[in-house]
Design a protein around this motif. Structure first.
Motif, PDB file in Angstrom:
ATOM      1  N   SER A   2       0.806  -1.223   0.000  1.00  0.00           N
ATOM      2  CA  SER A   2       0.000   0.000   0.000  1.00  0.00           C
ATOM      3  C   SER A   2       0.842   1.278   0.000  1.00  0.00           C
ATOM      4  O   SER A   2       0.318   2.348  -0.303  1.00  0.00           O
ATOM      5  CB  SER A   2      -0.941   0.006   1.204  1.00  0.00           C
ATOM      6  N   VAL A   3       2.127   1.162   0.348  1.00  0.00           N
ATOM      7  CA  VAL A   3       2.960   2.368   0.426  1.00  0.00           C
ATOM      8  C   VAL A   3       4.130   2.346  -0.564  1.00  0.00           C
ATOM      9  O   VAL A   3       4.866   3.337  -0.657  1.00  0.00           O
ATOM     10  CB  VAL A   3       3.496   2.592   1.853  1.00  0.00           C
ATOM     11  N   LYS A   4       4.306   1.257  -1.274  1.00  0.00           N
ATOM     12  CA  LYS A   4       5.420   1.163  -2.227  1.00  0.00           C
ATOM     13  C   LYS A   4       5.355   2.282  -3.245  1.00  0.00           C
ATOM     14  O   LYS A   4       4.292   2.577  -3.797  1.00  0.00           O
ATOM     15  CB  LYS A   4       5.396  -0.190  -2.943  1.00  0.00           C
ATOM     16  N   GLY A   5       6.494   2.914  -3.481  1.00  0.00           N
ATOM     17  CA  GLY A   5       6.566   4.000  -4.442  1.00  0.00           C
ATOM     18  C   GLY A   5       6.198   5.352  -3.863  1.00  0.00           C
ATOM     19  O   GLY A   5       6.412   6.388  -4.507  1.00  0.00           O
ATOM     20  N   ARG A   6       5.625   5.376  -2.661  1.00  0.00           N
ATOM     21  CA  ARG A   6       5.244   6.642  -2.023  1.00  0.00           C
ATOM     22  C   ARG A   6       6.061   6.934  -0.770  1.00  0.00           C
ATOM     23  O   ARG A   6       6.377   8.091  -0.482  1.00  0.00           O
ATOM     24  CB  ARG A   6       3.761   6.628  -1.660  1.00  0.00           C
ATOM     25  N   PHE A   7       6.381   5.893  -0.011  1.00  0.00           N
ATOM     26  CA  PHE A   7       7.117   6.049   1.244  1.00  0.00           C
ATOM     27  C   PHE A   7       8.540   5.533   1.072  1.00  0.00           C
ATOM     28  O   PHE A   7       8.783   4.568   0.340  1.00  0.00           O
ATOM     29  CB  PHE A   7       6.449   5.252   2.367  1.00  0.00           C
ATOM     30  N   THR A   8       9.475   6.154   1.790  1.00  0.00           N
ATOM     31  CA  THR A   8      10.866   5.710   1.790  1.00  0.00           C
ATOM     32  C   THR A   8      11.379   5.653   3.220  1.00  0.00           C
ATOM     33  O   THR A   8      11.318   6.658   3.946  1.00  0.00           O
ATOM     34  CB  THR A   8      11.754   6.655   0.972  1.00  0.00           C
ATOM     35  N   ILE A   9      11.863   4.483   3.610  1.00  0.00           N
ATOM     36  CA  ILE A   9      12.433   4.311   4.946  1.00  0.00           C
ATOM     37  C   ILE A   9      13.947   4.434   4.862  1.00  0.00           C
ATOM     38  O   ILE A   9      14.559   4.009   3.878  1.00  0.00           O
ATOM     39  CB  ILE A   9      12.022   2.936   5.538  1.00  0.00           C
ATOM     40  N   SER A  10      14.540   5.041   5.881  1.00  0.00           N
ATOM     41  CA  SER A  10      15.993   5.167   5.936  1.00  0.00           C
ATOM     42  C   SER A  10      16.423   5.188   7.395  1.00  0.00           C
ATOM     43  O   SER A  10      15.589   5.309   8.292  1.00  0.00           O
ATOM     44  CB  SER A  10      16.468   6.437   5.211  1.00  0.00           C
ATOM     45  N   ARG A  11      17.721   5.072   7.634  1.00  0.00           N
ATOM     46  CA  ARG A  11      18.225   5.104   9.003  1.00  0.00           C
ATOM     47  C   ARG A  11      19.629   5.681   9.016  1.00  0.00           C
ATOM     48  O   ARG A  11      20.335   5.676   8.011  1.00  0.00           O
ATOM     49  CB  ARG A  11      18.209   3.706   9.619  1.00  0.00           C
ATOM     50  N   ASP A  12      19.993   6.167  10.191  1.00  0.00           N
ATOM     51  CA  ASP A  12      21.331   6.690  10.429  1.00  0.00           C
ATOM     52  C   ASP A  12      21.878   5.910  11.619  1.00  0.00           C
ATOM     53  O   ASP A  12      21.520   6.205  12.767  1.00  0.00           O
ATOM     54  CB  ASP A  12      21.281   8.196  10.715  1.00  0.00           C
ATOM     55  N   ASN A  14      21.561   6.342  15.785  1.00  0.00           N
ATOM     56  CA  ASN A  14      20.491   5.453  16.281  1.00  0.00           C
ATOM     57  C   ASN A  14      19.121   6.019  15.900  1.00  0.00           C
ATOM     58  O   ASN A  14      18.203   6.094  16.742  1.00  0.00           O
ATOM     59  CB  ASN A  14      20.592   5.274  17.799  1.00  0.00           C
ATOM     60  N   ALA A  15      18.988   6.422  14.664  1.00  0.00           N
ATOM     61  CA  ALA A  15      17.764   7.072  14.214  1.00  0.00           C
ATOM     62  C   ALA A  15      17.233   6.411  12.940  1.00  0.00           C
ATOM     63  O   ALA A  15      17.984   5.800  12.169  1.00  0.00           O
ATOM     64  CB  ALA A  15      18.017   8.548  13.946  1.00  0.00           C
ATOM     65  N   MET A  16      15.928   6.561  12.756  1.00  0.00           N
ATOM     66  CA  MET A  16      15.256   6.017  11.577  1.00  0.00           C
ATOM     67  C   MET A  16      14.270   7.066  11.083  1.00  0.00           C
ATOM     68  O   MET A  16      13.753   7.860  11.891  1.00  0.00           O
ATOM     69  CB  MET A  16      14.515   4.720  11.940  1.00  0.00           C
ATOM     70  N   TYR A  17      13.995   7.047   9.790  1.00  0.00           N
ATOM     71  CA  TYR A  17      13.122   8.048   9.196  1.00  0.00           C
ATOM     72  C   TYR A  17      12.127   7.377   8.252  1.00  0.00           C
ATOM     73  O   TYR A  17      12.375   6.285   7.731  1.00  0.00           O
ATOM     74  CB  TYR A  17      13.949   9.073   8.425  1.00  0.00           C
ATOM     75  N   LEU A  18      11.013   8.068   8.021  1.00  0.00           N
ATOM     76  CA  LEU A  18      10.051   7.621   7.031  1.00  0.00           C
ATOM     77  C   LEU A  18       9.601   8.851   6.250  1.00  0.00           C
ATOM     78  O   LEU A  18       8.889   9.713   6.792  1.00  0.00           O
ATOM     79  CB  LEU A  18       8.844   6.935   7.679  1.00  0.00           C
ATOM     80  N   GLN A  19      10.034   8.938   5.014  1.00  0.00           N
ATOM     81  CA  GLN A  19       9.589  10.008   4.126  1.00  0.00           C
ATOM     82  C   GLN A  19       8.316   9.548   3.452  1.00  0.00           C
ATOM     83  O   GLN A  19       8.316   8.542   2.739  1.00  0.00           O
ATOM     84  CB  GLN A  19      10.660  10.325   3.088  1.00  0.00           C
ATOM     85  N   MET A  20       7.243  10.268   3.688  1.00  0.00           N
ATOM     86  CA  MET A  20       5.931   9.901   3.152  1.00  0.00           C
ATOM     87  C   MET A  20       5.501  10.946   2.144  1.00  0.00           C
ATOM     88  O   MET A  20       5.296  12.112   2.509  1.00  0.00           O
ATOM     89  CB  MET A  20       4.912   9.793   4.290  1.00  0.00           C
ATOM     90  N   ASN A  21       5.380  10.537   0.905  1.00  0.00           N
ATOM     91  CA  ASN A  21       4.945  11.422  -0.180  1.00  0.00           C
ATOM     92  C   ASN A  21       3.609  10.957  -0.733  1.00  0.00           C
ATOM     93  O   ASN A  21       3.184   9.824  -0.494  1.00  0.00           O
ATOM     94  CB  ASN A  21       5.987  11.434  -1.296  1.00  0.00           C
ATOM     95  N   SER A  22       2.961  11.820  -1.473  1.00  0.00           N
ATOM     96  CA  SER A  22       1.673  11.484  -2.107  1.00  0.00           C
ATOM     97  C   SER A  22       0.715  10.877  -1.086  1.00  0.00           C
ATOM     98  O   SER A  22       0.079   9.849  -1.347  1.00  0.00           O
ATOM     99  CB  SER A  22       1.893  10.514  -3.271  1.00  0.00           C
ATOM    100  N   LEU A  23       0.599  11.528   0.041  1.00  0.00           N
ATOM    101  CA  LEU A  23      -0.223  10.984   1.120  1.00  0.00           C
ATOM    102  C   LEU A  23      -1.699  10.962   0.744  1.00  0.00           C
ATOM    103  O   LEU A  23      -2.196  11.854   0.037  1.00  0.00           O
ATOM    104  CB  LEU A  23      -0.012  11.787   2.399  1.00  0.00           C
ATOM    105  N   LYS A  24      -2.381   9.936   1.234  1.00  0.00           N
ATOM    106  CA  LYS A  24      -3.799   9.725   0.964  1.00  0.00           C
ATOM    107  C   LYS A  24      -4.568   9.740   2.289  1.00  0.00           C
ATOM    108  O   LYS A  24      -4.002   9.439   3.344  1.00  0.00           O
ATOM    109  CB  LYS A  24      -4.001   8.367   0.292  1.00  0.00           C
ATOM    110  N   PRO A  25      -5.858  10.048   2.233  1.00  0.00           N
ATOM    111  CA  PRO A  25      -6.651  10.019   3.477  1.00  0.00           C
ATOM    112  C   PRO A  25      -6.565   8.672   4.198  1.00  0.00           C
ATOM    113  O   PRO A  25      -6.577   8.635   5.436  1.00  0.00           O
ATOM    114  CB  PRO A  25      -8.071  10.297   2.976  1.00  0.00           C
ATOM    115  N   GLU A  26      -6.437   7.594   3.452  1.00  0.00           N
ATOM    116  CA  GLU A  26      -6.362   6.281   4.091  1.00  0.00           C
ATOM    117  C   GLU A  26      -5.034   6.030   4.801  1.00  0.00           C
ATOM    118  O   GLU A  26      -4.880   5.019   5.490  1.00  0.00           O
ATOM    119  CB  GLU A  26      -6.623   5.160   3.070  1.00  0.00           C
ATOM    120  N   ASP A  27      -4.081   6.932   4.672  1.00  0.00           N
ATOM    121  CA  ASP A  27      -2.835   6.845   5.442  1.00  0.00           C
ATOM    122  C   ASP A  27      -3.006   7.418   6.847  1.00  0.00           C
ATOM    123  O   ASP A  27      -2.082   7.340   7.668  1.00  0.00           O
ATOM    124  CB  ASP A  27      -1.703   7.600   4.731  1.00  0.00           C
TER     125      ASP A  27
END
Length: 120
Positions: A62-72, A76-89
């Motif tokens: 459901s999030v492939k191509g829209r969200f990107t997970i990364s970490r440093d 000791n950190a993690m991130y979630l870049q969420m693009n093209s967000l939808k109401p169902e998110d």
């Protein structure tokens, strides 16, 4: 002890973007796999994305191509870049990490959650 703290949630219009952060602190020797999960009221918690210590990623369809997970790993950190967000998110997002403590004890830890609302 280990603590995970999420930040970056909020209100955004459909099609917009948000970046979630998860910061781990405490008696940490190493963090293995980390992940983002979400849970709407009355529903089971579902996987959004995971990332291994080596950077291998896995996403829910459901999030492939829209969200990107990364970490440093240094932070000791993690991130979630969420693009093209939808109401169902719209829901609460949680970070999870499998942590090896300085006592060489391994366990899963969860953050307290951050609310993401996608609405016009």
């Amino acid at each position: 002890q280990v603590q995970l703290v999420e930040s970056g949630g909020g209100l955004v219009q459909p099609g917009g973007s948000l970046r979630l952060s998860c910061a781990a602190s405490g008696s940490i020797f190493r963090i293995n796999t980390m992940g983002w999960y979400r849970q709407a009221p009355g529903n089971q918690r579902e996987l959004v994305a995971t990332i291994t210590i080596d950077g291998e990623t896995n996403y829910a369809d459901s999030v492939k191509g829209r969200f990107t997970i990364s970490r440093d790993n240094a932070k000791n950190a993690m991130y979630l870049q969420m693009n093209s967000l939808k109401p169902e998110d719209t829901t609460v997002y949680y970070c999870q990490a499998f942590v090896i403590t300085k006592s060489f004890y391994g366990n899963y830890y969860w953050g307290q959650g951050t609310q993401v609302t996608v609405s016009s």
